[in-house]
Each structure stands twice: as structure tokens, then as C-alpha cells.
Write a protein that holds these residues in place. Sequence first.
Motif, PDB file in Angstrom:
ATOM      1  N   PRO A 249     -22.998  28.763   5.853  1.00  0.00           N
ATOM      2  CA  PRO A 249     -21.901  29.694   6.141  1.00  0.00           C
ATOM      3  C   PRO A 249     -20.935  29.811   4.966  1.00  0.00           C
ATOM      4  N   ARG A 250     -20.430  31.033   4.748  1.00  0.00           N
ATOM      5  CA  ARG A 250     -19.571  31.294   3.586  1.00  0.00           C
ATOM      6  C   ARG A 250     -18.273  30.484   3.609  1.00  0.00           C
ATOM      7  N   TRP A 251     -17.688  30.336   4.769  1.00  0.00           N
ATOM      8  CA  TRP A 251     -16.413  29.626   4.831  1.00  0.00           C
ATOM      9  C   TRP A 251     -16.556  28.199   4.331  1.00  0.00           C
ATOM     10  N   ALA A 252     -17.750  27.630   4.513  1.00  0.00           N
ATOM     11  CA  ALA A 252     -17.976  26.242   4.089  1.00  0.00           C
ATOM     12  C   ALA A 252     -18.068  26.127   2.564  1.00  0.00           C
ATOM     13  N   GLU A 253     -18.308  27.251   1.871  1.00  0.00           N
ATOM     14  CA  GLU A 253     -18.427  27.240   0.412  1.00  0.00           C
ATOM     15  C   GLU A 253     -17.094  27.432  -0.294  1.00  0.00           C
ATOM     16  N   SER A 254     -16.070  27.804   0.444  1.00  0.00           N
ATOM     17  CA  SER A 254     -14.775  28.100  -0.171  1.00  0.00           C
ATOM     18  C   SER A 254     -14.294  26.927  -1.025  1.00  0.00           C
ATOM     19  N   GLY A 255     -13.972  27.230  -2.272  1.00  0.00           N
ATOM     20  CA  GLY A 255     -13.534  26.186  -3.197  1.00  0.00           C
ATOM     21  C   GLY A 255     -14.637  25.652  -4.083  1.00  0.00           C
TER      22      GLY A 255
ATOM     23  N   SER B 297     -16.237  21.256  -2.669  1.00  0.00           N
ATOM     24  CA  SER B 297     -15.610  21.439  -1.357  1.00  0.00           C
ATOM     25  C   SER B 297     -16.652  21.455  -0.240  1.00  0.00           C
ATOM     26  N   LEU B 298     -17.814  22.050  -0.519  1.00  0.00           N
ATOM     27  CA  LEU B 298     -18.890  22.064   0.471  1.00  0.00           C
ATOM     28  C   LEU B 298     -19.365  20.642   0.767  1.00  0.00           C
ATOM     29  N   VAL B 299     -19.513  19.837  -0.268  1.00  0.00           N
ATOM     30  CA  VAL B 299     -19.961  18.444  -0.088  1.00  0.00           C
ATOM     31  C   VAL B 299     -18.977  17.672   0.778  1.00  0.00           C
ATOM     32  N   VAL B 300     -17.694  17.874   0.547  1.00  0.00           N
ATOM     33  CA  VAL B 300     -16.665  17.191   1.349  1.00  0.00           C
ATOM     34  C   VAL B 300     -16.778  17.611   2.804  1.00  0.00           C
ATOM     35  N   ARG B 301     -16.926  18.913   3.037  1.00  0.00           N
ATOM     36  CA  ARG B 301     -16.975  19.413   4.413  1.00  0.00           C
ATOM     37  C   ARG B 301     -18.212  18.909   5.158  1.00  0.00           C
ATOM     38  N   ILE B 302     -19.369  18.891   4.487  1.00  0.00           N
ATOM     39  CA  ILE B 302     -20.588  18.481   5.177  1.00  0.00           C
ATOM     40  C   ILE B 302     -20.559  16.988   5.487  1.00  0.00           C
ATOM     41  N   ASN B 303     -19.710  16.251   4.806  1.00  0.00           N
ATOM     42  CA  ASN B 303     -19.581  14.821   5.071  1.00  0.00           C
ATOM     43  C   ASN B 303     -18.381  14.482   5.958  1.00  0.00           C
ATOM     44  N   THR B 304     -17.722  15.525   6.457  1.00  0.00           N
ATOM     45  CA  THR B 304     -16.598  15.336   7.381  1.00  0.00           C
ATOM     46  C   THR B 304     -17.097  15.612   8.795  1.00  0.00           C
ATOM     47  N   THR B 305     -16.958  14.639   9.691  1.00  0.00           N
ATOM     48  CA  THR B 305     -17.610  14.674  10.996  1.00  0.00           C
ATOM     49  C   THR B 305     -17.430  15.988  11.752  1.00  0.00           C
ATOM     50  N   GLY B 306     -16.200  16.408  11.957  1.00  0.00           N
ATOM     51  CA  GLY B 306     -15.951  17.613  12.738  1.00  0.00           C
ATOM     52  C   GLY B 306     -16.529  18.861  12.093  1.00  0.00           C
ATOM     53  N   GLN B 307     -16.333  18.999  10.794  1.00  0.00           N
ATOM     54  CA  GLN B 307     -16.816  20.178  10.092  1.00  0.00           C
ATOM     55  C   GLN B 307     -18.338  20.155   9.942  1.00  0.00           C
ATOM     56  N   ARG B 308     -18.907  18.961   9.797  1.00  0.00           N
ATOM     57  CA  ARG B 308     -20.363  18.842   9.658  1.00  0.00           C
ATOM     58  C   ARG B 308     -21.078  19.465  10.857  1.00  0.00           C
ATOM     59  N   THR B 309     -20.598  19.159  12.053  1.00  0.00           N
ATOM     60  CA  THR B 309     -21.226  19.697  13.256  1.00  0.00           C
ATOM     61  C   THR B 309     -21.214  21.217  13.249  1.00  0.00           C
ATOM     62  N   LYS B 310     -20.071  21.800  12.895  1.00  0.00           N
ATOM     63  CA  LYS B 310     -19.943  23.257  12.879  1.00  0.00           C
ATOM     64  C   LYS B 310     -20.842  23.880  11.802  1.00  0.00           C
ATOM     65  N   ILE B 311     -20.862  23.253  10.643  1.00  0.00           N
ATOM     66  CA  ILE B 311     -21.689  23.766   9.534  1.00  0.00           C
ATOM     67  C   ILE B 311     -23.165  23.749   9.916  1.00  0.00           C
ATOM     68  N   LEU B 312     -23.605  22.645  10.512  1.00  0.00           N
ATOM     69  CA  LEU B 312     -25.008  22.538  10.894  1.00  0.00           C
ATOM     70  C   LEU B 312     -25.378  23.531  11.994  1.00  0.00           C
TER      71      LEU B 312
ATOM     72  N   PHE C  78     -29.469  20.573   3.581  1.00  0.00           N
ATOM     73  CA  PHE C  78     -28.500  19.844   2.757  1.00  0.00           C
ATOM     74  C   PHE C  78     -29.155  18.676   2.008  1.00  0.00           C
ATOM     75  N   LYS C  79     -30.255  18.183   2.551  1.00  0.00           N
ATOM     76  CA  LYS C  79     -31.045  17.187   1.827  1.00  0.00           C
ATOM     77  C   LYS C  79     -31.626  17.819   0.555  1.00  0.00           C
ATOM     78  N   ILE C  80     -32.134  19.021   0.693  1.00  0.00           N
ATOM     79  CA  ILE C  80     -32.688  19.740  -0.465  1.00  0.00           C
ATOM     80  C   ILE C  80     -31.599  20.048  -1.483  1.00  0.00           C
ATOM     81  N   LEU C  81     -30.438  20.453  -0.988  1.00  0.00           N
ATOM     82  CA  LEU C  81     -29.342  20.845  -1.883  1.00  0.00           C
ATOM     83  C   LEU C  81     -28.724  19.654  -2.627  1.00  0.00           C
ATOM     84  N   GLU C  82     -28.990  18.452  -2.148  1.00  0.00           N
ATOM     85  CA  GLU C  82     -28.498  17.270  -2.867  1.00  0.00           C
ATOM     86  C   GLU C  82     -29.044  17.215  -4.293  1.00  0.00           C
ATOM     87  N   ASP C  83     -30.233  17.760  -4.496  1.00  0.00           N
ATOM     88  CA  ASP C  83     -30.860  17.737  -5.824  1.00  0.00           C
ATOM     89  C   ASP C  83     -30.379  18.874  -6.719  1.00  0.00           C
TER      90      ASP C  83
END
Length: 528
Positions: A306-312, A316-331, A378-383
Motif C-alpha cells: 500500500p502507498r501510505w506505507a511507503e511514505s517517507g 519508513s516502510l521497514v519501520v512500519r512493517i516491524n511495528t505490530t499494529g501497522q504490520r497487521t494493516k500492511i499485510l 516482505f521476505k523478498i524485499l529484504e534483499d
Amino acid sequence: MGVKIKYKVFCVGAVLTLLFVAACTHPAIKADILIKNGTVYNGMDTVPSIVDIAVKEDKIAYVGSAGKVQINASKIINAAGLTVSPGFIDPHTHATNDLVNENLSDNKPFLFQGVTTVVVGNDGSSPYPFVKYAAKCEEHGVGTNVAVFVGHGTVRKMVVGSSDRKATQQEITKMQKVIRAEMDAGAFGMSTGLFYAPGSYSDTDEIIALAEVVAETKGVYDTHLRDESTYSIGLIPAIKETIGIGEKAGLPVHISHIKCLGVDVWKQSDSIITIIEAAQKKGIQVTANQYPYNASATGLQAAVVPRWAESGGRDSLVVRINTTGQRTKILEETKINIARRGGPKTLLIVQSPNKLYEGKNLEEISEIHNMPPEETVFKILEDGYAKIASFNMTRYDIANFMDEPWVVTGSDGGSGHPRKYGSFPRKYNTYVKQDSVLTTAAFINRSSAVTADILRIPNRGKLLEGYFADIIIFDPATFMDKATYEDAFKLAEGLKYSIINGKIAIDEGKYTGQKNGAVLRKKQEKGV
């Protein structure tokens, strides 16, 4: 009686002598190249002709019957049994970095398709500044001509940054100044990537304000729509947004690339064609380009995150995907976006830093890692950056759009997808020879002259005297694409000659090693 016979013989002899003298005194043309005996499509007519073409320096010096002039040429090309055409113009490529790389600037993937001019700076992402990019290309030479758009996303990132917010009036004024400078330097128009960050963070009013600057310099607005599916506003509203921008800013709009992406919007092509043609009747210039494949290509992140998760940006995306509440929404939203694309089986990884992933679809990689597809993303994007081929279009919509006279050929050619190496010959093979969606003349016209007119590139795209000598000659029996999704890096076959700016780049099917292209610059004179 004998006197009369002698007189008649004398008269007949005199007439024959005069005819012989007249034949020997046809206008003489000294040329560098003479093309004869070919089946010639001039980029405009619906039927071919058998005419000679003479090239002098970088221009076409003569087009016409062999019997009307005497042509003395240094090189004669006998094109019997071959098709002679204006060089193809590709309005949407990702050859930007290749052209400034001395080892890749020959641009062979496009050259062997019959492309003599490529456009770069698409999807809102462009080289900056134009003058520096042009100088680099000219320093080592380029294999094809190149025209450049100024990218809205590039300019926005410079002025506003990568955050998801509206631009201020002061920032819009700054962007207008940058765009004006790039247009004055020679850019042919402005491109937007409203589906991608940071372009997606802009509103319509911002785009109109910037497009007005482009209109003042007689440029073109080229756009990757805000939505080609049901990600945000929807496909049809995105089409209407583009038309509105053209109407309010007062300039031609060109859609890159027209498609119905994903099961939610399949068979909406009929409605879209109706909407566009209604706008054309109102005087709004609306056109589009299209590649002849049922799979698009883009970044995995751009396709499903989602675009909102890329802002910054990425951090910023890495921080959000590792934040519990936001991770659920992103997934959850990533899962929905995967479904929009037709499911994990339809997303093929064609490029990744991890070579284990290349050639496998998202479902297969999910099974390897034993995790759901949305988490696997997100596993793929880690590389790092991963590119996908996304199989999400139907033949019905592809053929429906292709049949329209305002839809031209464009490759969207970038590494990993066969369209970089095969779009033009594939369209000819599949949709002209095999399926008869287009005639040969329609295919050629909408790959050359129509494209030149849309982009306002003067004196190219047609086989006319005084035009630049960008000419291709191909074998209609063997001109075909060879690149596949399994091996996307195979050059097309069947192109016998390519002449760019009057010099031969491909001679009897082989590259000559000459980089004959030029960096084209938009002239700002009135009416150009």
C-alpha cells in the motif's frame, strides 16, 4: 515517293533521338544510399507502393519512381521481397540508464526491433538535469535517437520530498520553475507516475498547475494513470482525471499504457473507448500507447504494498512493517492487492538480488519459506528491489484497445520482461500476421508517423522528402520476437537494415557498430 519515305524515316529518327536524349537528361541525384525494389509503407498511406528512396547525408532526398530521376548512390540496397518502413518510435521506454552507459548505449534491444527513436523519462521518473543527461549521451554516442520527458515524480521528490502530503503553493511554484527550465532545455513534455510514490501523493490540481507550464511550451502530458485497476480511485475515474487535466491545462494527454489490469476491471475497454472518443469529439487530444503482452512489469513493492506505507521512503516502510499494529494493516492490504493482481501464481519474479527467486512466482516462493504470500513479499524485499511480470490482462481488452487509431505501439521496455526486446515484432507477428487485428499499414503507421505526431517530434516517422532518414527494412516472413518470460534477453530477428540519420546501423542483419542516434530537443517555436 522516295522523298516522302526518307522524310518519314528522318522524322521518326529525330523523335527517337529526342526521346533518348530526354531519357539521358533526367534530373540527377547524387545520394549516399539508394533503396530500390522494396515494398514501401510511408507511415501515412493504407497501402504500400514500389518506389525508390534516396538518402543524402541525414535526410531523405527522393521518394518516387525509378524512371523519373537518375540516382547515383555510393550504396545500393536491393529490398526486393522486403518491407521498407519509417523507423519505429517507442514512446515509453526505460532505456534511461542504458543510454548513459557506454557499453550499453548502442541500444541493441530496441535497435533490432526496428526502433530508431526511444523516449525516456517516463512514469514520472526522469534524468535530471536534461542538459547533463544529453551531454553524457552525446559524449559516447547513442545507438538510437532519444527524446526526453521531465518526470513529475523526480521534480516533486526534489522540491517536496517523499512524504505523503499535498504540495504547498510555494512548492508548486518551485516545481513549475524546474519544469519550465527542463522544457526550455529541450524536453518534449512532462510525465507522471500517479500510481507510484511520490507521484501518487499529489492531487489533480497540482498536476494541472504543472501541466499548464508544459502547455505554454507546446509540450505533451504523458501519464501512467493513478489507477489501472481498483487500487485507489479506480480505472475509469483515473481515465477521466487524465482527460480533465488535458482539458483544464489545454494540452494533449497521452496514456501510458492503456490497459485493464486485474480481474476487477477486465472488459472495461469498451466503456473506456467510449469515454475517450467522446472527449476527442469535444476537442481534447487524448491518445495512448500499448504493449502487446498480457503481463505487465513493475516492482514487487509498487505492485502490492500500500502507498501510505511507503511514505517517507524505504526506511519508513521497514519501520512500519516491524511495528505490530501497522504490520497487521500492511499485510491485510498487501493480501488484497495480491488478489487484485490475480493471486500469487500470477506474480513472477523476473529480477532480484537473490537469484533463487528469479523465475519463480510468489506462490512458489511462499512454499519455499513456508509463509503466507503477503509475508513472503516482505521476505523478498529484504534483499532489495525485486521486479515482477504480472499476468493480469485479457486478450479481449488488448485487441480492443489495439484496434483504435489513437493507440500506438510502446514497449515500456525494461530489463527482465521480454517487451524490452520484442514488443514491435511481437505485435507484427501476433496481431498482424496471426490474428489479423491490424493490417501491416496500420501497424507501421501507429508505430511511426502517428507516434511522431502525438509527441510533436518534427520531420520524423514518415518517408517523405526532406524528412530525417530514419528507415528500416525487414523481412515480413522472418521479422519476429525471440525473447520470452523464461529468457527475456534475446534479440529480435528479421530486421535486415536500419538507417538512422542517414547512416546504416544494421546492415544485412548485423550491427555495424555505429552509434548513429541523436539527442532530440523540443523546439519552442510557435506551432512546433
